[in-house]
Design a protein around this motif. Structure first.
Motif, short mmCIF file in Angstrom:
data_model
loop_
_atom_site.label_atom_id
_atom_site.label_comp_id
_atom_site.label_asym_id
_atom_site.label_seq_id
_atom_site.Cartn_x
_atom_site.Cartn_y
_atom_site.Cartn_z
N LYS A 4 0.84 -1.19 0.00
CA LYS A 4 0.00 0.00 0.00
C LYS A 4 0.89 1.25 0.00
N TYR A 5 0.47 2.24 -0.81
CA TYR A 5 1.21 3.49 -0.92
C TYR A 5 0.36 4.62 -0.37
N ARG A 10 2.00 7.83 -3.85
CA ARG A 10 1.03 7.38 -4.87
C ARG A 10 1.26 8.08 -6.20
N THR A 13 3.71 6.02 -8.06
CA THR A 13 3.31 4.66 -8.42
C THR A 13 2.08 4.62 -9.29
N THR A 15 -0.91 4.38 -8.18
CA THR A 15 -1.91 3.51 -7.57
C THR A 15 -1.84 3.61 -6.05
N LYS A 16 -2.93 3.18 -5.38
CA LYS A 16 -2.97 3.15 -3.92
C LYS A 16 -2.37 1.88 -3.37
N GLU A 17 -2.54 0.77 -4.10
CA GLU A 17 -2.00 -0.50 -3.64
C GLU A 17 -1.86 -1.48 -4.80
#
Length: 89
Positions: A4-5, A10, A13, A15-17
């Motif tokens: 998870k970020y 985020r 990346t 994304t959140k996870e």
């Protein structure tokens, strides 16, 4: 394993996870994540081959400072959270 970020991590990346294939150690996982997310992400994770002081990493809710740091062993069902250090007052 789930990663998870949080906060501006985020942005690096997109994304959140994510779910990612199991890695034996946190260091191995972070190298894999750096290859996946690129140089901007890597620059926030590592400084001069050491873990950056700009982030906090939790494994199942425990700060890796209280575990074995980058040598922390991981299990397939672990949840890893990556946070930036937030300053303020």
């Amino acid at each position: 394993m789930k990663v998870k970020y949080f906060a501006y991590i985020r942005d690096y990346t997109g994304t959140k996870e994510i779910q990612i294939e199991h890695c034996d150690t946190l260091y191995e996982l972070l190298i894999k994540l750096c290859k996946k997310h690129g140089a901007r992400f890597e620059s926030k994770i590592f400084k001069d081959s050491f873990l950056s002081s700009e982030i906090i990493i939790l494994v199942n809710g425990r700060n890796i400072v209280h575990l074995q740091g980058l040598d922390t062993f991981l299990s397939p069902e672990d949840e890893i959270s990556i946070f930036p250090i937030v300053a303020g007052g």
